[in-house]
Enzyme design. Structure first.
Site, PDB file in Angstrom:
ATOM      1  N   SER A 125      46.843  49.631  29.143  1.00 28.14           N
ATOM      2  CA  SER A 125      47.172  48.379  29.827  1.00 28.14           C
ATOM      3  C   SER A 125      48.499  47.833  29.328  1.00 28.14           C
ATOM      4  O   SER A 125      48.852  47.985  28.148  1.00 28.14           O
ATOM      5  CB  SER A 125      46.065  47.377  29.523  1.00 28.14           C
ATOM      6  OG  SER A 125      46.441  46.074  29.907  1.00 28.14           O
ATOM      7  N   TYR A 150      39.889  42.689  23.384  1.00 29.79           N
ATOM      8  CA  TYR A 150      40.042  43.677  24.465  1.00 29.79           C
ATOM      9  C   TYR A 150      41.384  44.407  24.343  1.00 29.79           C
ATOM     10  O   TYR A 150      41.458  45.633  24.349  1.00 29.79           O
ATOM     11  CB  TYR A 150      39.941  43.011  25.848  1.00 29.79           C
ATOM     12  CG  TYR A 150      40.432  43.915  26.949  1.00 29.79           C
ATOM     13  CD1 TYR A 150      39.662  44.983  27.383  1.00 29.79           C
ATOM     14  CD2 TYR A 150      41.705  43.750  27.519  1.00 29.79           C
ATOM     15  CE1 TYR A 150      40.128  45.850  28.368  1.00 29.79           C
ATOM     16  CE2 TYR A 150      42.180  44.603  28.493  1.00 29.79           C
ATOM     17  CZ  TYR A 150      41.390  45.651  28.916  1.00 29.79           C
ATOM     18  OH  TYR A 150      41.860  46.525  29.873  1.00 29.79           O
ATOM     19  N   LYS A 154      42.608  48.580  23.437  1.00 31.80           N
ATOM     20  CA  LYS A 154      43.538  49.478  24.149  1.00 31.80           C
ATOM     21  C   LYS A 154      44.575  50.045  23.167  1.00 31.80           C
ATOM     22  O   LYS A 154      44.918  51.228  23.217  1.00 31.80           O
ATOM     23  CB  LYS A 154      44.223  48.743  25.302  1.00 31.80           C
ATOM     24  CG  LYS A 154      43.278  48.380  26.433  1.00 31.80           C
ATOM     25  CD  LYS A 154      42.676  49.621  27.094  1.00 31.80           C
ATOM     26  CE  LYS A 154      41.567  49.295  28.067  1.00 31.80           C
ATOM     27  NZ  LYS A 154      40.821  50.460  28.545  1.00 31.80           N
TER      28      LYS A 154
HETATM   29  P1  NAD Z   1      35.599  48.039  36.152  1.00 33.46           P
HETATM   30  O1  NAD Z   1      34.775  47.204  35.241  1.00 33.46           O
HETATM   31  O2  NAD Z   1      35.578  47.748  37.601  1.00 33.46           O
HETATM   32  O3  NAD Z   1      35.211  49.584  35.956  1.00 33.46           O
HETATM   33  C1  NAD Z   1      34.757  50.098  34.742  1.00 33.46           C
HETATM   34  C2  NAD Z   1      33.487  50.870  35.032  1.00 33.46           C
HETATM   35  O4  NAD Z   1      33.028  51.432  33.801  1.00 33.46           O
HETATM   36  C3  NAD Z   1      32.357  49.992  35.571  1.00 33.46           C
HETATM   37  O5  NAD Z   1      31.819  50.603  36.719  1.00 33.46           O
HETATM   38  C4  NAD Z   1      31.340  49.956  34.423  1.00 33.46           C
HETATM   39  O6  NAD Z   1      30.016  49.876  34.915  1.00 33.46           O
HETATM   40  C5  NAD Z   1      31.629  51.256  33.716  1.00 33.46           C
HETATM   41  N1  NAD Z   1      31.306  51.294  32.299  1.00 33.46           N
HETATM   42  C6  NAD Z   1      31.670  50.420  31.331  1.00 33.46           C
HETATM   43  N2  NAD Z   1      31.217  50.829  30.133  1.00 33.46           N
HETATM   44  C7  NAD Z   1      30.574  52.000  30.352  1.00 33.46           C
HETATM   45  C8  NAD Z   1      29.906  52.927  29.516  1.00 33.46           C
HETATM   46  N3  NAD Z   1      29.789  52.727  28.213  1.00 33.46           N
HETATM   47  N4  NAD Z   1      29.371  54.030  30.071  1.00 33.46           N
HETATM   48  C9  NAD Z   1      29.453  54.246  31.400  1.00 33.46           C
HETATM   49  N5  NAD Z   1      30.078  53.411  32.245  1.00 33.46           N
HETATM   50  C10 NAD Z   1      30.636  52.308  31.721  1.00 33.46           C
HETATM   51  O7  NAD Z   1      37.087  48.009  35.578  1.00 33.46           O
HETATM   52  P2  NAD Z   1      38.438  48.520  36.247  1.00 33.46           P
HETATM   53  O8  NAD Z   1      39.222  47.334  36.642  1.00 33.46           O
HETATM   54  O9  NAD Z   1      38.172  49.588  37.226  1.00 33.46           O
HETATM   55  O10 NAD Z   1      39.155  49.121  34.965  1.00 33.46           O
HETATM   56  C11 NAD Z   1      39.083  50.499  34.638  1.00 33.46           C
HETATM   57  C12 NAD Z   1      39.835  50.743  33.352  1.00 33.46           C
HETATM   58  O11 NAD Z   1      41.167  50.295  33.494  1.00 33.46           O
HETATM   59  C13 NAD Z   1      39.268  50.002  32.145  1.00 33.46           C
HETATM   60  O12 NAD Z   1      39.406  50.851  31.022  1.00 33.46           O
HETATM   61  C14 NAD Z   1      40.170  48.808  32.024  1.00 33.46           C
HETATM   62  O13 NAD Z   1      40.214  48.327  30.701  1.00 33.46           O
HETATM   63  C15 NAD Z   1      41.495  49.402  32.441  1.00 33.46           C
HETATM   64  N6  NAD Z   1      42.454  48.411  32.943  1.00 33.46           N
HETATM   65  C16 NAD Z   1      42.072  47.573  33.953  1.00 33.46           C
HETATM   66  C17 NAD Z   1      42.964  46.618  34.417  1.00 33.46           C
HETATM   67  C18 NAD Z   1      42.575  45.645  35.492  1.00 33.46           C
HETATM   68  O14 NAD Z   1      43.219  44.595  35.589  1.00 33.46           O
HETATM   69  N7  NAD Z   1      41.588  45.934  36.320  1.00 33.46           N
HETATM   70  C19 NAD Z   1      44.258  46.551  33.867  1.00 33.46           C
HETATM   71  C20 NAD Z   1      44.614  47.437  32.847  1.00 33.46           C
HETATM   72  C21 NAD Z   1      43.689  48.370  32.386  1.00 33.46           C
HETATM   73  C1  WQD Z   2      47.678  36.626  36.558  1.00 36.44           C
HETATM   74  C2  WQD Z   2      48.470  35.346  36.623  1.00 36.44           C
HETATM   75  C3  WQD Z   2      47.589  33.561  35.280  1.00 36.44           C
HETATM   76  C4  WQD Z   2      43.922  32.959  37.565  1.00 36.44           C
HETATM   77  C5  WQD Z   2      44.740  40.214  32.726  1.00 36.44           C
HETATM   78  C6  WQD Z   2      44.486  40.803  31.362  1.00 36.44           C
HETATM   79  C7  WQD Z   2      45.292  42.041  31.148  1.00 36.44           C
HETATM   80  C8  WQD Z   2      45.101  43.033  32.281  1.00 36.44           C
HETATM   81  C9  WQD Z   2      45.214  42.388  33.623  1.00 36.44           C
HETATM   82  C10 WQD Z   2      43.470  44.683  31.661  1.00 36.44           C
HETATM   83  C11 WQD Z   2      48.622  34.672  35.264  1.00 36.44           C
HETATM   84  C12 WQD Z   2      47.543  33.209  36.743  1.00 36.44           C
HETATM   85  C13 WQD Z   2      45.136  33.427  37.136  1.00 36.44           C
HETATM   86  C14 WQD Z   2      43.845  31.626  38.048  1.00 36.44           C
HETATM   87  C15 WQD Z   2      46.200  31.393  37.684  1.00 36.44           C
HETATM   88  N1  WQD Z   2      43.805  43.630  32.276  1.00 36.44           N
HETATM   89  N2  WQD Z   2      46.256  32.672  37.191  1.00 36.44           N
HETATM   90  N3  WQD Z   2      45.002  30.900  38.100  1.00 36.44           N
HETATM   91  O1  WQD Z   2      46.579  37.469  32.799  1.00 36.44           O
HETATM   92  O2  WQD Z   2      48.137  39.177  33.790  1.00 36.44           O
HETATM   93  O3  WQD Z   2      46.094  39.929  32.803  1.00 36.44           O
HETATM   94  O4  WQD Z   2      44.419  41.203  33.695  1.00 36.44           O
HETATM   95  O5  WQD Z   2      44.022  45.362  30.876  1.00 36.44           O
HETATM   96  O6  WQD Z   2      44.900  42.569  29.935  1.00 36.44           O
HETATM   97  O7  WQD Z   2      44.843  39.829  30.387  1.00 36.44           O
HETATM   98  O8  WQD Z   2      45.989  38.671  34.961  1.00 36.44           O
HETATM   99  O9  WQD Z   2      44.960  38.001  37.076  1.00 36.44           O
HETATM  100  O10 WQD Z   2      44.222  36.860  34.934  1.00 36.44           O
HETATM  101  O11 WQD Z   2      46.466  36.380  35.848  1.00 36.44           O
HETATM  102  O12 WQD Z   2      47.205  30.688  37.739  1.00 36.44           O
HETATM  103  O13 WQD Z   2      42.764  31.117  38.410  1.00 36.44           O
HETATM  104  O14 WQD Z   2      47.747  34.414  37.430  1.00 36.44           O
HETATM  105  O15 WQD Z   2      47.957  32.466  34.492  1.00 36.44           O
HETATM  106  O16 WQD Z   2      49.899  34.114  35.226  1.00 36.44           O
HETATM  107  P1  WQD Z   2      46.752  38.718  33.530  1.00 36.44           P
HETATM  108  P2  WQD Z   2      45.312  37.482  35.731  1.00 36.44           P
END
Ligand code: NAD
Ligand code: WQD
Length: 337
Positions: A125, A150, A154
């Site tokens: 991330s 969290y 990562k």
């Molecule tokens: P999500 O929660 O929708 O998907 C994760 C899936 O993993 C879920 O279906 C959950 O049930 C499953 N899961 C969790 N722990 C498990 C375990 N121990 N065994 C089996 N299944 C398990 O999340 P996402 O948004 O699809 O994110 C996927 C990956 O990407 C994650 O590693 C997340 O940290 C990373 N990521 C997400 C974002 C984001 O904003 N969505 C941003 C950066 C990184």
């Molecule tokens: C985006 C922007 C808020 C909600 C998070 C995790 C990061 C990554 C992605 C996994 C920000 C603003 C939001 C609201 C708002 N995930 N906002 N009102 O903060 O970039 O990142 O998700 O790895 O680790 O921290 O994403 O969607 O929460 O916010 O004004 O009700 O929207 O302040 O500027 P963020 P977000």
């Protein structure tokens, strides 16, 4: 057909990647414990693909279960999405986050070794950069201390992977640092399914548009940006899914004992207000919003330098912010039906 294991494959990014893998000629094998997803995702996938996707229900932290998944299939590579991902929740139950996110990776690497599976794409991330000193942020930009447990998981997982490679392991790793994934499959058959009140901007916007939430609060308008609201790099989940397919393809052509990492963003930043205006445009709906105080721990501005992912993986985003908001909105509307 080459089988690719996708842990967390029923989740938001994993389910879209399952579609992208099938379209590229791979067979996805999903492992998920449905702790943050719904089995209806499998129905959506079957409708999109015209045939079911194989899914093993279980926990990645259950070594015996993971061994059985590798025994029963002919897995050639792994995409490891499974993790707990809510930043706020991670500050309340950090041990759960460290346990789930770190143990699952260690077990996976060990089971992969037992079955001579070399290739792993890891979900990292942009959170590892914190507020970077240079923008757009490059892969070589130093990481900052994590803002949350969290985020720390990562960083630690990236370190585990680099140490594993330094030890000489016959593993090939691509760590993808996602920026802000948004949008949904254009069919509206799969999309993001946040449990409870969404913490993230786009689902909060679409739920407000749908009348589920009364209004959205913009967290601060006194930042050092064009309109005072924070800047992020919002990337369509279909483009992100495609980056995983390209990574799998790329790893297969690398020598043993290989590590690389890539930013996956669009290279463009948008403010919160720009996102709200773009949503109003694509949905045709005025959004009820108010300006509120800053959210603690928020990064002021971050967007990706994407030279590396473009030059090495040959990946470029095909969708823009309006496409992503249109697809997110259509998905939200489909949930109400
Ligand atoms: P999500 O929660 O929708 O998907 C994760 C899936 O993993 C879920 O279906 C959950 O049930 C499953 N899961 C969790 N722990 C498990 C375990 N121990 N065994 C089996 N299944 C398990 O999340 P996402 O948004 O699809 O994110 C996927 C990956 O990407 C994650 O590693 C997340 O940290 C990373 N990521 C997400 C974002 C984001 O904003 N969505 C941003 C950066 C990184
Ligand atoms: C985006 C922007 C808020 C909600 C998070 C995790 C990061 C990554 C992605 C996994 C920000 C603003 C939001 C609201 C708002 N995930 N906002 N009102 O903060 O970039 O990142 O998700 O790895 O680790 O921290 O994403 O969607 O929460 O916010 O004004 O009700 O929207 O302040 O500027 P963020 P977000």
């Amino acid at each position: 057909m080459k089988q690719i294991l996708i842990t967390g494959g029923a989740g938001y990014i994993g389910s879209h990647t399952a579609v992208a893998l099938v379209n590229a000629g791979y067979e996805p094998i999903i492992v998920d414990n449905f702790s943050n997803s719904n089995k209806n995702v499998l129905i959506g996938l079957e409708k999109i693909l015209g045939s079911p996707v194989k899914c093993h229900e279980g926990d990645c932290n259950d070594r015996e279960f993971m061994q059985s998944v590798f025994r029963e299939n002919d897995i050639q590579g792994v995409i490891h999405f499974a993790a707990s991902k809510a930043v706020g929740e991670s500050t309340k139950i950090p041990l759960t986050y460290y346990s789930n996110n770190i143990n699952s990776l260690i077990i996976l690497l060990e089971v992969m070794k037992d079955h001579s599976v070399k290739d792993i794409v890891f979900s990292s991330s942009c959170t590892v950069y914190g507020q970077p000193d240079e923008l757009p942020v490059k892969e070589s930009t130093p990481r900052k201390d994590a803002e949350s447990p969290y985020g720390n998981t990562k960083k630690i997982c990236e370190d585990i992977l680099t140490d594993h490679i330094k030890s000489g392991a016959a593993t090939r790793v691509a760590a993808l640092r996602y920026f802000n994934p948004v949008g949904a499959h254009p069919s509206s058959l799969i999309g993001e399914l946040p449990l409870g009140v969404p913490a993230n901007l786009i689902p909060f916007i679409t739920q407000t548009g749908a009348g589920i939430r009364e209004k959205i609060t913009v967290f601060g308008d006194d930042y050092d940006t064009l309109d005072g609201t924070c800047i992020r790099d919002y990337i369509h989940v279909m483009d992100l899914a495609d980056a995983h397919v390209k990574s799998i393809h790329y790893l297969a052509a690398q020598p043993d004992n290989f590590f690389d990492l890539f930013n996956v963003g669009t290279g463009n930043g948008n403010t919160v207000m720009e996102v709200i205006k773009a949503f109003e445009k694509v949905s045709g709906k005025p959004l009820n919003y108010e300006i509120g105080p800053r959210r603690s721990g928020d990064i002021e501005k971050v967007w990706a330098n994407t030279d590396k992912v473009t030059n090495i993986l040959g990946w470029e985003p095909q969708y823009g912010l309006e496409d992503a908001l249109r697809d997110a909105w259509n998905w939200q509307v489909s949930l109400e039906k």
